[in-house]
Design a protein around this motif. Sequence first.
Motif, mmCIF file in Angstrom:
data_model
loop_
_atom_site.group_PDB
_atom_site.id
_atom_site.type_symbol
_atom_site.label_atom_id
_atom_site.label_comp_id
_atom_site.label_asym_id
_atom_site.label_seq_id
_atom_site.Cartn_x
_atom_site.Cartn_y
_atom_site.Cartn_z
ATOM 1 N N GLU A 102 3.729 -3.463 15.589
ATOM 2 C CA GLU A 102 3.849 -3.716 14.152
ATOM 3 C C GLU A 102 2.590 -4.364 13.597
ATOM 4 O O GLU A 102 2.103 -3.995 12.516
ATOM 5 C CB GLU A 102 5.079 -4.603 13.904
ATOM 6 C CG GLU A 102 5.401 -4.835 12.429
ATOM 7 C CD GLU A 102 4.696 -6.058 11.872
ATOM 8 O OE1 GLU A 102 4.459 -6.104 10.651
ATOM 9 O OE2 GLU A 102 4.376 -6.972 12.664
ATOM 10 N N TYR A 107 3.647 1.373 12.889
ATOM 11 C CA TYR A 107 4.881 1.874 12.295
ATOM 12 C C TYR A 107 4.706 2.270 10.821
ATOM 13 O O TYR A 107 5.690 2.499 10.116
ATOM 14 C CB TYR A 107 5.994 0.829 12.427
ATOM 15 C CG TYR A 107 6.303 0.470 13.862
ATOM 16 C CD1 TYR A 107 6.622 1.447 14.800
ATOM 17 C CD2 TYR A 107 6.272 -0.853 14.292
ATOM 18 C CE1 TYR A 107 6.907 1.126 16.124
ATOM 19 C CE2 TYR A 107 6.559 -1.192 15.612
ATOM 20 C CZ TYR A 107 6.869 -0.203 16.518
ATOM 21 O OH TYR A 107 7.153 -0.526 17.818
ATOM 22 N N LYS A 110 6.790 0.604 7.939
ATOM 23 C CA LYS A 110 8.252 0.664 7.929
ATOM 24 C C LYS A 110 8.866 -0.701 8.253
ATOM 25 O O LYS A 110 8.239 -1.540 8.889
ATOM 26 C CB LYS A 110 8.752 1.703 8.935
ATOM 27 C CG LYS A 110 8.429 3.145 8.562
ATOM 28 C CD LYS A 110 9.029 4.093 9.567
ATOM 29 C CE LYS A 110 8.705 5.536 9.237
ATOM 30 N NZ LYS A 110 9.290 5.965 7.942
ATOM 31 N N THR A 111 10.110 -0.899 7.848
ATOM 32 C CA THR A 111 10.864 -2.075 8.244
ATOM 33 C C THR A 111 11.200 -1.953 9.725
ATOM 34 O O THR A 111 11.738 -0.928 10.163
ATOM 35 C CB THR A 111 12.171 -2.182 7.432
ATOM 36 O OG1 THR A 111 11.843 -2.254 6.042
ATOM 37 C CG2 THR A 111 12.968 -3.407 7.848
ATOM 38 N N ILE A 112 10.898 -3.000 10.506
ATOM 39 C CA ILE A 112 11.119 -2.941 11.956
ATOM 40 C C ILE A 112 12.547 -3.380 12.244
ATOM 41 O O ILE A 112 12.983 -4.460 11.822
ATOM 42 C CB ILE A 112 10.122 -3.843 12.709
ATOM 43 C CG1 ILE A 112 8.708 -3.565 12.234
ATOM 44 C CG2 ILE A 112 10.238 -3.626 14.215
ATOM 45 C CD1 ILE A 112 8.290 -2.116 12.307
ATOM 46 N N GLN A 113 13.282 -2.519 12.984
ATOM 47 C CA GLN A 113 14.686 -2.798 13.268
ATOM 48 C C GLN A 113 14.989 -2.539 14.742
ATOM 49 O O GLN A 113 14.226 -1.858 15.443
ATOM 50 C CB GLN A 113 15.573 -1.913 12.390
ATOM 51 C CG GLN A 113 15.431 -2.206 10.909
ATOM 52 C CD GLN A 113 16.275 -1.272 10.061
ATOM 53 O OE1 GLN A 113 16.035 -0.071 10.020
ATOM 54 N NE2 GLN A 113 17.267 -1.839 9.392
ATOM 55 N N HIS A 117 13.433 1.055 16.506
ATOM 56 C CA HIS A 117 12.170 0.641 17.114
ATOM 57 C C HIS A 117 12.351 0.005 18.488
ATOM 58 O O HIS A 117 11.644 0.344 19.447
ATOM 59 C CB HIS A 117 11.418 -0.290 16.161
ATOM 60 C CG HIS A 117 11.119 0.363 14.847
ATOM 61 N ND1 HIS A 117 11.900 0.149 13.736
ATOM 62 C CD2 HIS A 117 10.167 1.260 14.487
ATOM 63 C CE1 HIS A 117 11.419 0.870 12.719
ATOM 64 N NE2 HIS A 117 10.375 1.549 13.151
#
Length: 547
Positions: A102, A107, A110-113, A117
């Motif tokens: 990140e 990514y 993007k929102t890291i989840q 991920h």
Amino acid sequence: MARFIFITGGVVSSLGKGLASAALGALLQARGYSVRLRKLDPYLNVDPGTMSPFEHGEVFVTDDGAETDLDLGHYERFTGVSARKTDSISAGRIYSNVLENERRGDYLGKTIQVIPHVTDEIKDFIDIGSDEVDFMLCEIGGTVGDIEGLPFFEAIRQFSQDKPRGQCIFVHLTLLPFIKASGELKTKPTQHSVKELRSIGLAPDILVCRSEGPIPAKEREKLALFCNVRSDAVISAQDLRSIYEAPLAYHREGLDQAILDAFRIAPTPRPQLKRWEDVADRIYNPEGTVNIAIVGKYVQLEDAYKSIAEALTHGGMANRVKVQIEWVDAELFDHEDPARHLAGFHAILVPGGFGERGTEGKIKTAQFARERKIPYLGICLGMQMAVIEAARNVAGLKTAGSEEFDHEAGKKRFEPVVYHLKEWVQGNYTVQRALNDDKGGTMRLGAYDAVLTEGSKVAEIYGTTQIEERHRHRYEVDTSYREKLEKVGLLFTGMSPDGRLPEVVEWTDHPWFIGVQFHPELKSKPFAPHPLFADFVRAAKESSRLV
């Protein structure tokens, strides 16, 4: 392309998933297949390197320098396949990798989840090297239902969906408790564990049930019915006298056949179990007993020295004797004579460790073994304590000690004959370390070459002067004291190829007294005992005839 076997656990921890995985790997090898075993641990440490042995048992080190879970030691001992960095990962390492990606922008904002991920990172790890073997066995640490394990269970669910049908199966290890008062073997905990597993999208193909005795037909049928598996896929895992009977015991129960049936592999090759029959024969039909003391600082938890205990057992097999181990707390000798506790043992082993606690007791132990001519094997810190003992009591350096202890105390108290490693050669480059560097992953780790002195006892034991052994340490004996120590009879008979780092010391006027900076126990196997342990137990056997 490998077939994947995922091993999960339920009901309680410490049921022996690692041993079951290792034994299964050995059975698949016995049928002619190639295997690799892998461990996924849910804890948030990046690796177990900075954990106390009381927390997690020993740290197993691979040739390529990974600090891993002790189960990888089981994998190696049962299959002979050398583990690699890519065979062990923790949740901490997974999250660390994701966050590094990140930060690099991998990514694309993007929102890291956790999904996708974290689960994708786990899936990528599982698939490493899958084109190299016939079977990849992946053990998931912890117990189903643990909150920290959920990303791993979700990842293996997704992984099995991504692969072609029939390429992944699931083995679930559970406990069948016996209620003595009612005389019943209870299946309900296993049923609930499987229900928990199914609630997250995983259905076991095979149940391995730990129990004190055999599973009656009625209970086996009940488990098959309510857990939705075939009755011949309910495998009994009874308590054994030796872990090395596990491959034979699991074969008798049909585990290997159940695995091949689950993959619909037919016809199945006949297993070649002669190796394990010989191992069992050597364990159960010894021709004598030797008593060996392990004088350490983590003796309250035997798993802290798991590989050492197993390597001694292997040495016993090589000599057709049973090795009776007694665990002795080194702190007992900090302020008293060790003779009362150590008299009567046929040999003494002092293992590695960190910190000053118990070291004075280890020094006294080395002195006792040297003066009484008792076989002595010092490993890592055990070698360093033997050198300090020689410096103090034979070479006249009364304040000899280790820089590690001065650093811990925050003041100078000793003349350091053991100092922190400032640099060493690793492959084609030089590694440099400072005393106050981070603790995790900063030691001299993994396999390094050593050159043994021709004609020395250690060279005679190995049968060569060129060896490669695994290391895990950040302190080293100072070679500036070599001449003074060798004058009094403590020879430096093993050195790094560049001649800068001591690897082996031995006393010339002692029947068997060897200290090694490396960890030979990590490479010993029941069917290939390490030469140092085989000869150490031989020396103990000779000593037993003199006691």
